[in-house]
Design a protein around this motif. Structure first.
Motif, short mmCIF file in Angstrom:
data_model
loop_
_atom_site.label_atom_id
_atom_site.label_comp_id
_atom_site.label_asym_id
_atom_site.label_seq_id
_atom_site.Cartn_x
_atom_site.Cartn_y
_atom_site.Cartn_z
N ALA A 1 0.83 -1.20 0.00
CA ALA A 1 0.00 0.00 0.00
C ALA A 1 0.86 1.26 0.00
N GLY A 2 1.95 1.24 0.78
CA GLY A 2 2.85 2.38 0.78
C GLY A 2 3.50 2.61 -0.56
N ALA A 3 3.84 1.53 -1.26
CA ALA A 3 4.44 1.66 -2.58
C ALA A 3 3.46 2.30 -3.57
N LEU A 4 2.20 1.91 -3.52
CA LEU A 4 1.19 2.50 -4.41
C LEU A 4 0.98 3.98 -4.09
N LEU A 5 0.91 4.31 -2.80
CA LEU A 5 0.76 5.71 -2.42
C LEU A 5 1.98 6.54 -2.82
N LEU A 6 3.15 5.94 -2.74
CA LEU A 6 4.36 6.64 -3.14
C LEU A 6 4.36 6.93 -4.64
N ALA A 7 3.88 5.98 -5.44
CA ALA A 7 3.79 6.22 -6.88
C ALA A 7 2.81 7.36 -7.19
N ALA A 8 1.67 7.37 -6.48
CA ALA A 8 0.72 8.47 -6.68
C ALA A 8 1.31 9.80 -6.23
N SER A 9 2.09 9.79 -5.16
CA SER A 9 2.74 11.00 -4.70
C SER A 9 3.72 11.54 -5.74
N LEU A 10 4.43 10.65 -6.41
CA LEU A 10 5.37 11.07 -7.45
C LEU A 10 4.64 11.74 -8.60
N VAL A 11 3.51 11.20 -9.00
CA VAL A 11 2.73 11.79 -10.10
C VAL A 11 2.23 13.18 -9.71
N LEU A 12 1.67 13.31 -8.50
CA LEU A 12 1.16 14.61 -8.07
C LEU A 12 2.28 15.63 -7.91
N GLY A 13 3.43 15.18 -7.40
CA GLY A 13 4.54 16.11 -7.26
C GLY A 13 5.02 16.65 -8.60
N GLN A 14 5.08 15.78 -9.59
CA GLN A 14 5.49 16.22 -10.92
C GLN A 14 4.44 17.13 -11.54
N ALA A 15 3.16 16.84 -11.30
CA ALA A 15 2.10 17.71 -11.82
C ALA A 15 2.14 19.08 -11.16
N GLY A 16 2.37 19.13 -9.85
CA GLY A 16 2.47 20.41 -9.17
C GLY A 16 3.64 21.24 -9.66
N ALA A 17 4.77 20.59 -9.93
CA ALA A 17 5.92 21.31 -10.47
C ALA A 17 5.62 21.86 -11.86
N GLY A 18 4.90 21.08 -12.68
CA GLY A 18 4.55 21.56 -14.01
C GLY A 18 3.61 22.75 -13.96
N LEU A 19 2.63 22.74 -13.05
CA LEU A 19 1.73 23.88 -12.92
C LEU A 19 2.48 25.12 -12.46
N ALA A 20 3.40 24.96 -11.51
CA ALA A 20 4.16 26.11 -11.03
C ALA A 20 5.07 26.66 -12.12
N ARG A 21 5.62 25.78 -12.94
CA ARG A 21 6.50 26.24 -14.01
C ARG A 21 5.72 27.03 -15.06
N ARG A 22 4.50 26.60 -15.35
CA ARG A 22 3.70 27.34 -16.33
C ARG A 22 3.27 28.70 -15.78
N ALA A 23 2.99 28.76 -14.47
CA ALA A 23 2.55 30.02 -13.88
C ALA A 23 3.66 31.06 -13.86
N ASN A 24 4.87 30.65 -13.47
CA ASN A 24 6.01 31.57 -13.43
C ASN A 24 7.27 30.75 -13.55
N PRO A 25 7.82 30.63 -14.74
CA PRO A 25 8.97 29.74 -14.93
C PRO A 25 10.23 30.20 -14.22
N PHE A 26 10.30 31.49 -13.82
CA PHE A 26 11.52 32.01 -13.22
C PHE A 26 11.42 32.14 -11.71
#
Length: 262
Positions: free
Chosen positions: A106-131
């Motif tokens: 269960a922890g491994a599955l949650l960790l995989a979901a955490s990785l996806v959300l973390g990458q999505a959050g970084a992409g949203l922040a980069r689009r909002a203000n890349p610098f």
């Protein structure tokens, strides 16, 4: 008798917001792409301080793009997505701390979901203000250290001792991040402005494969999830220490060789 020309009065136009007007122009989009490509190579000291490998590009990347698009359409901020990623990493650490096989899976599955959300959050922040400096890198580190603690606690609950292995893995991670951040800042200060022409697909895959050997964030989480689900915490930490040490030696050797050749 000639009359003096009438003074022109300034005209103010109230133009309503419209997608065709508020949409970024081509130069802004190119700038975002350029910053994203440079940041992915570790050339910029903004956001994530380390480049991404094959996992971030071809495994979790498509899922993160879908999540980022869904969140952007609903007005969900990058901070909220990154906070959700940290929360899932914390839940993964709690499941890991149980030490049972079901908790590890269960922890491994949650960790995989955490990785996806973390990458999505970084992409949203980069689009909002890349610098802008983004907090998602700090949240990633906090979540990763929490996972280390959860794995060590789970090993102790199952009658094994893994705390020293966890401390060693955390220390190695901190040293690698400090050295990589310092090198990236120095490299960004002296490198010329990157070209807007992106690399070819074959070159991009080869570069991602080379970065995967350095054990970046996505590869570390994938390694933790797989070894924890299939084996135990001790093997997870042993793999992190072995691969991380080899990656650090490879990176240091490459930088020394480039310095001597320069």
């Amino acid at each position: 008798m000639d009359q003096a020309p009438a003074r022109e009065r300034p005209v103010t136009l109230n133009v309503p917001d419209h997608p065709a007007i508020t949409r970024p122009d081509r130069e802004a989009a190119d700038a975002v792409d350029t910053v994203h490509a440079a940041d992915a190579r570790g050339a910029l000291p903004h956001g994530r301080a380390e480049p991404g490998g094959l996992v971030a590009a071809y495994v979790t990347g498509p899922c993160a793009a879908v999540v980022a698009r869904w969140a952007g359409e609903r007005g969900i901020t990058s901070g909220a997505v990154s906070a959700s990623s940290l929360a899932l990493a914390g839940l993964a650490a709690v499941w890991f701390s149980a030490g049972a096989r079901g908790g590890l899976v269960a922890g491994a599955l949650l960790l995989a979901a955490s990785l996806v959300l973390g990458q999505a959050g970084a992409g949203l922040a980069r689009r909002a203000n890349p610098f802008a400096l983004r907090p998602d890198a700090v949240l990633d580190r906090v979540g990763e250290l929490a996972v280390y603690a959860g794995l060590a606690a789970g090993a102790a609950a199952s009658g094994q001792s893994a705390w020293w292995l966890a401390v060693g893995a955390a220390a190695l991670l901190s040293v690698r991040h400090t050295v990589s951040a310092s090198h990236a800042a120095a490299r960004h200060a002296r490198r010329p402005r990157p070209s807007r022409r992106g690399p070819s697909r074959r070159g991009g895959v080869a570069r991602r494969a080379a970065e995967s050997l350095r054990l970046p964030f996505g590869e570390r989480f994938a390694l933790i999830a797989l070894t924890a689900a299939l084996a135990d915490a001790r093997l997870t930490f042993a793999a992190l220490l072995a691969w991380g040490s080899a990656a650090a030696a490879l990176t240091l050797g490459g930088r020394v060789a480039r310095s001597l050749a320069a």
